[in-house]
Design a protein around this motif. Structure first.
Motif, short mmCIF file in Angstrom:
data_model
loop_
_atom_site.label_atom_id
_atom_site.label_comp_id
_atom_site.label_asym_id
_atom_site.label_seq_id
_atom_site.Cartn_x
_atom_site.Cartn_y
_atom_site.Cartn_z
N ARG A 1 16.56 14.68 -20.88
CA ARG A 1 15.53 15.15 -21.80
C ARG A 1 16.10 15.49 -22.99
NH1 ARG A 1 12.17 19.75 -22.71
NH2 ARG A 1 9.93 19.28 -22.81
N ARG B 1 8.30 25.35 -38.83
CA ARG B 1 7.75 24.72 -39.85
C ARG B 1 7.58 23.31 -39.88
NH1 ARG B 1 7.08 26.94 -45.23
NH2 ARG B 1 7.20 29.26 -44.80
N GLU B 2 8.77 22.45 -39.26
CA GLU B 2 8.95 21.00 -39.23
C GLU B 2 8.75 20.62 -37.79
OE1 GLU B 2 12.10 19.18 -41.37
OE2 GLU B 2 11.64 20.54 -43.01
N GLY B 3 9.11 21.48 -36.83
CA GLY B 3 8.88 21.11 -35.61
C GLY B 3 10.03 20.54 -34.68
N LEU C 1 2.86 21.06 -30.04
CA LEU C 1 4.36 20.98 -30.49
C LEU C 1 4.72 19.99 -29.33
CD1 LEU C 1 6.43 21.65 -32.29
CD2 LEU C 1 6.97 23.80 -30.62
N GLN C 2 5.27 18.96 -29.82
CA GLN C 2 5.98 17.91 -28.77
C GLN C 2 7.43 18.02 -28.77
OE1 GLN C 2 3.64 17.11 -26.94
NE2 GLN C 2 2.95 15.25 -26.95
N LEU C 3 8.00 17.01 -28.30
CA LEU C 3 9.57 17.26 -27.91
C LEU C 3 10.27 17.22 -29.43
CD1 LEU C 3 10.84 14.50 -25.29
CD2 LEU C 3 10.74 17.07 -25.31
N HIS C 4 10.03 16.34 -30.24
CA HIS C 4 10.68 16.26 -31.42
C HIS C 4 10.19 16.90 -32.83
CE1 HIS C 4 13.08 13.42 -29.14
NE2 HIS C 4 11.82 12.73 -28.98
N ALA C 5 8.75 17.12 -32.46
CA ALA C 5 8.02 17.54 -33.78
C ALA C 5 6.38 18.22 -33.31
CB ALA C 5 7.84 16.37 -34.59
N TYR C 6 5.94 18.45 -34.30
CA TYR C 6 4.34 18.80 -34.05
C TYR C 6 3.58 17.64 -33.79
CZ TYR C 6 4.89 23.78 -35.37
OH TYR C 6 5.18 24.77 -35.59
N TRP D 1 4.40 13.08 -36.24
CA TRP D 1 5.37 13.89 -37.07
C TRP D 1 4.90 14.69 -38.19
CZ3 TRP D 1 10.18 13.32 -35.17
CH2 TRP D 1 10.10 11.82 -34.47
N ALA E 1 5.91 16.54 -24.58
CA ALA E 1 6.90 17.57 -24.05
C ALA E 1 6.55 17.62 -22.28
CB ALA E 1 6.39 18.94 -24.64
N LEU E 2 5.68 17.17 -21.92
CA LEU E 2 5.32 17.14 -20.60
C LEU E 2 5.94 16.53 -19.65
CD1 LEU E 2 1.55 18.48 -20.67
CD2 LEU E 2 3.61 20.12 -20.63
N LYS F 1 4.27 17.96 -40.71
CA LYS F 1 4.77 19.36 -40.43
C LYS F 1 3.47 20.43 -40.64
CE LYS F 1 8.69 18.04 -43.27
NZ LYS F 1 8.61 16.70 -43.51
N MET G 1 8.13 10.40 -22.43
CA MET G 1 9.13 11.12 -22.79
C MET G 1 9.79 10.85 -24.33
SD MET G 1 12.41 13.20 -21.17
CE MET G 1 11.64 13.95 -19.69
N ASP G 2 9.18 9.83 -24.76
CA ASP G 2 9.49 9.59 -26.37
C ASP G 2 8.91 10.67 -27.12
OD1 ASP G 2 11.49 7.30 -26.24
OD2 ASP G 2 9.83 6.34 -25.29
N TYR G 3 7.78 11.06 -26.82
CA TYR G 3 7.21 12.31 -27.30
C TYR G 3 6.57 13.35 -26.86
CZ TYR G 3 7.52 8.25 -30.80
OH TYR G 3 7.90 7.40 -31.57
N PRO H 1 12.74 9.43 -30.66
CA PRO H 1 12.16 8.75 -29.52
C PRO H 1 12.95 7.43 -29.45
CG PRO H 1 11.05 8.60 -31.77
CD PRO H 1 12.10 9.50 -31.83
N VAL I 1 14.03 20.01 -33.45
CA VAL I 1 14.56 20.35 -32.45
C VAL I 1 15.84 21.18 -33.29
CG1 VAL I 1 16.17 20.05 -30.46
CG2 VAL I 1 14.13 18.93 -30.76
#
Ligand code: SF4
Lengths: 554, 101
Positions: free
Chosen positions: B80, B16-18, A47-52, A95, A419-420, A97, A415-417, B88, B20
């Motif tokens: 962040r 489900r979608e991840g 699981l990253q910043l914006h999505a899996y 990206w 999580a760390l 789901k 940091m565009d994707y 992104p 935010v």
């Protein structure tokens, strides 16, 4: 090329079915995230910043045209039409789901691909020289050994819960294109007379504590490979620290105990383990080797290529960067840049993937490779076909002539994707590439490796970049530390920190100051940046970065 | 003496979608930072976080993120968190994709 056996196929299908059931149980609430997280990580799902994010292994960087097409299909069907090739010969989808991931894993299994062992404290996907099986300077193809190691380590009961993740890289040549000295174990195929064996390095790694691997064995006979690896890993399993995550990698075990003590303990284990290997592994290896037999190279006259080179300056410029000597004279290795100026390093669109698959079929015996430098390789191209291949690549915007130059930058997702991450890396890479293109200095600067990481984990290999850039968070602002003089090849070294970091918009001017200083300081245009740096040391570059007085300030 | 409490929002990723997501004052989840509840009291923040943690079938990894009031609702203070509200910087993907259509 290696085809999965029925056993592998059944194993993959079973893992897919298990994960589908696990996802269902997560969605209906019967599994908590704490229970589910290790299960999804075992299947490459983060699981990253914006999505899996799904990380798919490309074992030893080798792909068939069919597999590449499937990667394109997945990108289009379940992602946003592209994939990101990483420094560990993986492809990441940014990206997916959660509900689609079981279908994606099935689609991968259809072509013998998977996301197993791309995460967790196990022996990860073994990486190899991306010119394996093709390079003119190679003693033997390292991929059969990589495959043997994969089979031995996959689900090996003793090694599923190591103190930390464990990475092995292998090369078949003296020239190190697989950064083996920055891996937990690095293997280099060497010859002693007629006999083939391995030089074994241990304890390399980047991250928080960058260390260059040390030689534990100068020459390991071929048939001792698995027992010796098992001896190293079990010694580490016993001596490695589990009390502190940051001290758990084998590089710390080797560093804290000393290479001699670690070697002695390993040799003791080896003596104990060796008799248990009855030779089944060697029979297996022979079978695997047969599957990696090279294609039947056709004997085409390269004269048309030589003629085209003489009259076409664009072809010449591209060939100078992208074409490498093949072990068969009539052929060449072609590196296709995924670093068009201003693009995200390592990203390929579904269309590009499909084009590459088509070209691999038309001109490259259906074979592709992914390099840790985030480019794509056609390992076997008849020289006679190079002009036609170049034209086709140009039409697809895949003929950027920048391999090995300032814009051929390794950059982690940052940091565009990620999580760390503590800062972005991608836009820094994009900015540097377009800046030096605008200045028109790329060719003049010549061979240069810039590597960028978005945090101390160093996925972007910044420590071994000639110029390394590390993005940090300094009091809530992105700040970039520059290291100089790193090298990831057979002459490996860890870059030295230049001094205080730079704000986001100061990075490109700082890189320009370093490179203008280099242009002034080099003895001849043939002296590459790294040589100038090694000849003069860091001081003139620190002065270029921070002004006179830098000696005291830093 | 206790330090002054920095206002917070509760944020997480959608199971489900991840994507935010943020907790609103009505206890619903929203994809827009500006619609989140800006929590100015530490004890309430902890309570809201507990409530979020009690919905494991909906959200992943809830935590409290620093925020400040803005003209259209809460705004992130750290870069962040600002990236998390957009997506992104190399492609117009993620939240910014929907915002610009
Ligand atoms: S170096 Fe850090 S930011 Fe970059 S991919 Fe690795 S963990 Fe993420």
């Amino acid at each position: 090329m290696y085809n999965y056996s029925d056993f592998d196929e059944a194993f993959l299908r079973e893992r897919c079915a298990q994960f589908r059931a696990q996802v269902e149980r997560r969605l209906d609430g019967s599994l908590t995230e704490e229970e589910f997280r290790p299960l999804r990580l075992m299947n490459g799902l983060y699981l990253q910043l914006h999505a899996y994010m799904l990380r798919v292994a490309i074992p030893y960087g080798t792909l068939s045209a069919r597999q590449m097409r499937q990667l394109a299909h997945i990108a289009e069907t379940w992602d946003k039409g592209y994939g990101h090739f990483t420094t560990r010969q993986n492809i990441q989808y940014n990206w997916p789901k959660l509900t689609d991931v079981p279908d994606i894993l099935d689609a991968l299994a259809d072509v013998g691909l998977h996301a197993i062992q791309t995460s967790g404290n196990c022996i990860r996907n073994v990486t190899a020289d991306h010119f394996a099986g093709a390079a003119a300077d190679e003693i033997a193809d390292p991929r059969p050994y990589a495959e043997l190691i994969r089979q031995w380590s996959t689900d090996h009961p003793e090694f599923q819960f190591l103190p930390r993740k464990f990475k092995i890289a292998i090369t078949g040549a003296e020239a190190d294109r697989a950064v083996i000295r920055a891996h937990d174990i690095g293997l280099q195929i060497v010859a002693r007379g007629e006999e083939i064996g391995f030089k074994v390095l241990v304890g390399g790694g980047l991250g928080r504590t960058p260390l260059i691997g040390q030689v534990i064995r100068d020459f390991l006979p071929e048939s001792d490979l698995l027992p010796y690896l098992e001896a190293i890993v079990s010694t580490y399993n016993l001596m490695g620290r589990r009390d502190n995550k940051y001290k758990a990698r084998i590089k710390i075990t080797v560093f804290e105990n000393g290479i001699d003590a670690f070697r002695d303990a390993t040799e003791e284990q080896f003596a104990r383990l060796r008799p248990a290997f009855s030779g089944v592994d060697q029979a297996l290896l022979a079978g695997i080797k047969a599957q990696f037999a090279p294609p039947a190279f056709r004997n085409a006259d390269p004269a048309p290529y030589e003629a085209a080179l003489a009259v076409d300056p664009l072809l010449r410029a591209w060939a100078r960067q992208s074409v490498t000597a093949h072990r068969v004279d009539s052929h060449a290795i072609v590196t296709v840049s995924l670093k068009a100026h201003g693009q995200t390093p390592g990203d390929a669109s579904a269309d590009q993937m499909r084009t590459l698959a088509d070209l691999a079929e038309a001109y490259g015996y259906g074979e592709l490779r992914i390099s840790h430098e985030q480019n794509v390789i056609l390992p076997h191209v008849a020289r006679a076909d190079l002009p036609a291949l170049f034209e086709a690549l140009r039409k697809a915007d895949l003929a950027t002539a920048n391999i090995g130059l300032v814009s051929d930058i390794i950059a982690c997702p940052g940091m565009d994707y990620c999580a760390l991450a503590t800062a972005r890396s991608i836009p820094v890479a994009q900015g540097i590439a377009t800046h030096f293109q605008t200045l028109g200095l790329e060719q003049e600067i010549g061979a240069l490796k810039i590597k960028i990481s978005g945090c101390i984990n160093a996925c972007g290999h910044h420590h071994v970049g000639h110029i390394g850039i590390l993005g940090l968070d300094r009091a809530g602002v992105e700040n970039y530390q520059i290291t100089l003089g790193g090298d990831g090849t057979e002459t490996a070294s860890i870059g030295e920190r230049a001094g205080p970091g730079f704000a986001y918009d100061e990075v490109i001017p700082a890189i320009e100051r370093i490179l203008r200083a280099y242009l002034d300081l080099r003895t001849t245009p043939e002296e590459p940046f790294l040589e100038t740096y090694r000849r003069l040391g860091a001081q003139p570059f620190k002065t270029a970065l921070y002004g006179e007085g830098a000696r005291h300030a830093a | 003496m206790s330090r002054k409490f920095t206002p917070k929002v509760v944020t997480a990723n959608d199971l489900r979608e991840g994507d935010v997501i943020y907790l609103t004052a009505a206890g619903e989840w929203t994809r827009e930072h500006a619609q989140a509840e800006l929590i100015e009291d530490e004890a309430i923040a902890e309570l809201r976080l507990l409530k979020a943690m009690g919905q494991p079938d909906r959200v992943v990894g809830p935590y409290l993120a620093d925020a400040r009031p803005g003209p259209n609702g809460p705004e992130p203070t750290h870069f962040r968190e600002a990236f998390r509200t957009r997506g992104p910087s190399n492609y117009a993907h993620g939240k910014q994709e929907r915002a610009h259509v």
